[in-house]
Design an enzyme around this catalytic site. Sequence first.
Site, PDB file in Angstrom:
ATOM      1  N   ASP A 184      36.472  49.335  45.430  1.00  0.00           N
ATOM      2  CA  ASP A 184      36.161  47.592  45.922  1.00  0.00           C
ATOM      3  C   ASP A 184      34.658  47.511  45.462  1.00  0.00           C
ATOM      4  O   ASP A 184      34.000  48.113  46.246  1.00  0.00           O
ATOM      5  CB  ASP A 184      36.569  47.213  47.212  1.00  0.00           C
ATOM      6  CG  ASP A 184      37.270  45.912  46.989  1.00  0.00           C
ATOM      7  OD1 ASP A 184      36.640  44.906  46.569  1.00  0.00           O
ATOM      8  OD2 ASP A 184      38.308  45.635  47.552  1.00  0.00           O
TER       9      ASP A 184
ATOM     10  N   ASP B 283      35.064  41.857  44.065  1.00  0.00           N
ATOM     11  CA  ASP B 283      35.353  40.948  44.870  1.00  0.00           C
ATOM     12  C   ASP B 283      34.592  39.466  44.442  1.00  0.00           C
ATOM     13  O   ASP B 283      33.542  39.746  43.911  1.00  0.00           O
ATOM     14  CB  ASP B 283      34.732  41.220  46.245  1.00  0.00           C
ATOM     15  CG  ASP B 283      34.922  40.610  47.398  1.00  0.00           C
ATOM     16  OD1 ASP B 283      36.235  40.523  47.638  1.00  0.00           O
ATOM     17  OD2 ASP B 283      34.343  40.119  48.076  1.00  0.00           O
TER      18      ASP B 283
ATOM     19  N   GLU C 228      38.521  39.668  41.268  1.00  0.00           N
ATOM     20  CA  GLU C 228      39.118  38.736  42.052  1.00  0.00           C
ATOM     21  C   GLU C 228      38.479  37.525  41.638  1.00  0.00           C
ATOM     22  O   GLU C 228      37.499  37.152  41.702  1.00  0.00           O
ATOM     23  CB  GLU C 228      38.911  38.656  43.518  1.00  0.00           C
ATOM     24  CG  GLU C 228      39.520  37.704  44.401  1.00  0.00           C
ATOM     25  CD  GLU C 228      38.960  37.459  45.744  1.00  0.00           C
ATOM     26  OE1 GLU C 228      39.528  37.160  46.755  1.00  0.00           O
ATOM     27  OE2 GLU C 228      37.650  37.990  46.055  1.00  0.00           O
TER      28      GLU C 228
ATOM     29  N   HIS D 261      45.965  41.736  50.981  1.00  0.00           N
ATOM     30  CA  HIS D 261      45.411  41.720  52.444  1.00  0.00           C
ATOM     31  C   HIS D 261      45.068  40.300  52.843  1.00  0.00           C
ATOM     32  O   HIS D 261      44.590  40.239  54.031  1.00  0.00           O
ATOM     33  CB  HIS D 261      44.357  42.831  52.483  1.00  0.00           C
ATOM     34  CG  HIS D 261      43.141  42.407  51.923  1.00  0.00           C
ATOM     35  ND1 HIS D 261      43.375  42.449  50.375  1.00  0.00           N
ATOM     36  CD2 HIS D 261      41.935  42.068  52.030  1.00  0.00           C
ATOM     37  CE1 HIS D 261      41.861  41.969  50.022  1.00  0.00           C
ATOM     38  NE2 HIS D 261      41.239  41.784  50.936  1.00  0.00           N
ATOM     39  N   ASP D 262      44.866  39.407  51.886  1.00  0.00           N
ATOM     40  CA  ASP D 262      44.413  38.075  52.343  1.00  0.00           C
ATOM     41  C   ASP D 262      45.592  36.856  52.662  1.00  0.00           C
ATOM     42  O   ASP D 262      45.247  35.865  53.012  1.00  0.00           O
ATOM     43  CB  ASP D 262      43.302  37.485  51.137  1.00  0.00           C
ATOM     44  CG  ASP D 262      42.201  38.315  51.147  1.00  0.00           C
ATOM     45  OD1 ASP D 262      41.674  38.855  52.435  1.00  0.00           O
ATOM     46  OD2 ASP D 262      41.538  38.360  50.116  1.00  0.00           O
TER      47      ASP D 262
HETATM   48  C1  NOJ Z   1      37.958  38.357  49.054  1.00  0.00           C
HETATM   49  C2  NOJ Z   1      38.652  39.530  49.898  1.00  0.00           C
HETATM   50  O1  NOJ Z   1      39.720  39.959  49.347  1.00  0.00           O
HETATM   51  C3  NOJ Z   1      38.678  39.045  51.388  1.00  0.00           C
HETATM   52  O2  NOJ Z   1      39.260  40.087  52.113  1.00  0.00           O
HETATM   53  C4  NOJ Z   1      37.116  38.659  51.738  1.00  0.00           C
HETATM   54  O3  NOJ Z   1      37.207  38.230  53.137  1.00  0.00           O
HETATM   55  C5  NOJ Z   1      36.509  38.073  50.725  1.00  0.00           C
HETATM   56  N1  NOJ Z   1      36.535  38.275  49.436  1.00  0.00           N
HETATM   57  C6  NOJ Z   1      34.866  37.859  51.081  1.00  0.00           C
HETATM   58  O4  NOJ Z   1      34.689  39.210  50.740  1.00  0.00           O
END
Ligand code: NOJ
Length: 561
Positions: free
Chosen positions: A116, A221, A285, A347-348
Amino acid sequence: MPRYPVSVPRSLDDLGADWWREGVLYQIYPRSFQDSNGDGVGDLRGIINRLDHLNGCDDSLGIDGIWISPFYPSPMADFGYDVADYVAVDPVFGNLADFDDLVAAAHDRGIRVIVDLVPNHTSDRHPWFLESRAKRTNPKRDWYVWADPKPDGSPPNNWRSSFVRRQVSAWTFDEPTGQYYLHSFLPEQPDLNWWNEDVRRAFDDILRFWLDRGVDGFRIDVAHRLARDPELRDNPDFGLAPGEPLRSWTDEQAPRDEDWPEIHAILRRFRGILDEYEARMAIGEVWILDPRRMVGYYGQNDDELNLAFNFAFLRAPWSAEAFRAETELFESLLPDSAWPDYTLSNHDNPRHVSRYAPEGDLERGRRRARLAALMLLTLRGTPFLYQGEEIGMADGPVPPDRVVDVAGRDPARTPMQWDASPRGGFTTGDPWLPINRETATVNVAAQRGDRTSMFELYRSLIRIRKASPALRRGSFRSLADSPPHVFAYTRAIDSECWLIALNFADNPRRVSIAELGRDRLQVGLSTDPARSPGDVLDGDAIDLGPNEGLLISVAGSSPPS
Ligand code: NOJ
């Protein structure tokens, strides 16, 4: 030493430079995968100890690459997405030697490693920010986004931080130096200033550091936020209710704090570095809900991201029409050189077994999740699995006194359920998040070898996919006259053709296959364990049970174009 039965393809050799197009990828959230030292938090050694689950053995899942969420030194305000040092390992996860061992052990099993990269922001404890904050005249001041208050002392503009629950200004005032700094997420995550060439150079070195250590790619990210209006103008008033996401915009009404054109130059720079190495990749992302804008992150000439995460399935309601529409739209928008990808959980977001469970009915959620697995692993595009979905893990209950995440994401992050013991085989200590009690019945050990289990369904699907050029890289075409609640499509290449028919309804459905005009249809796999593979289907229609998905091999004339 790992065992390598000849029946398990070793993808490092098999897939070569196309590993990220044709392979099956898997997200590891390292805090929750496997603890090796009893401190209750997963670590890199733990991942090494569990690699056989993923690939290399006869009974492995068959994974070709892992994306590991951040393991860098961090105060953990956002559990690693607040990085205090980009070129080291947090002691809770191990050290660089453990990381090198992990890469070697993964490669040995044919598993590529994606790490990441968090370039939008650092931790507020990162030495760069400590320097930046120290004085207005510090050379690192301009590495972050600092601005004067408005005359009335309020923040410089109306930008908001993006954790939905917070909905507060993206600016925090720094008393000693009298300015505000920008943070798209927590105040503990100050945004870097990507207009500064020194920041870009620092990241060139970070990319090279990990590439030289043998990593195969990066997950980037919040790629859509890397650059923003240098004039820091207000966002237009989008008229959104609190928490309501922005779905699309025109150039005239564009937000000024994301999707800024300069981001594409930064991504081209990353890609240039990756392309200096062999067979490396970047997946970003890109949390932009308008797919027309999202596909722009692949670049005009295949020169930006290799893949942009397609999050459409995380939001799609349980409906054949919705999944079909999202898939067809994505297929139609992607530039010719670009390759799709799909994902059901991460995970989000809430795990899809829970999302698909009507009124919390997990049994139905899991029946639907079987159908979703068949879809994910047979669409044209790279499938990304999230740890635990291969056994049908549901969101874990987290009582209020155990909540640790600022944005309510703990339930999707409870530890991996390896066995039926109270700590699920995850740790010998006190787990950082509660172990879901369901581990007594929903766990890897119980499912391995049980042909009716979710794990064996995923494993079979992955095996079939690996052995099939049509599923890995063939054409995609959805059937014109599917009945309501059915999503049916073909995947074909040369003389190989598969029909996939997915019944999203809770009652049976009949699908006409007249348009295929084939002489022999044979069940390759059903999500209903009661239906045997190998059954020959006669007639002009096939009958699907409630929530049944069928993978059918089609023999006969050449495949539909
Ligand atoms: C996306 C990540 O997947 C998430 O877990 C994180 O809180 C935010 N970006 C900020 O880095």
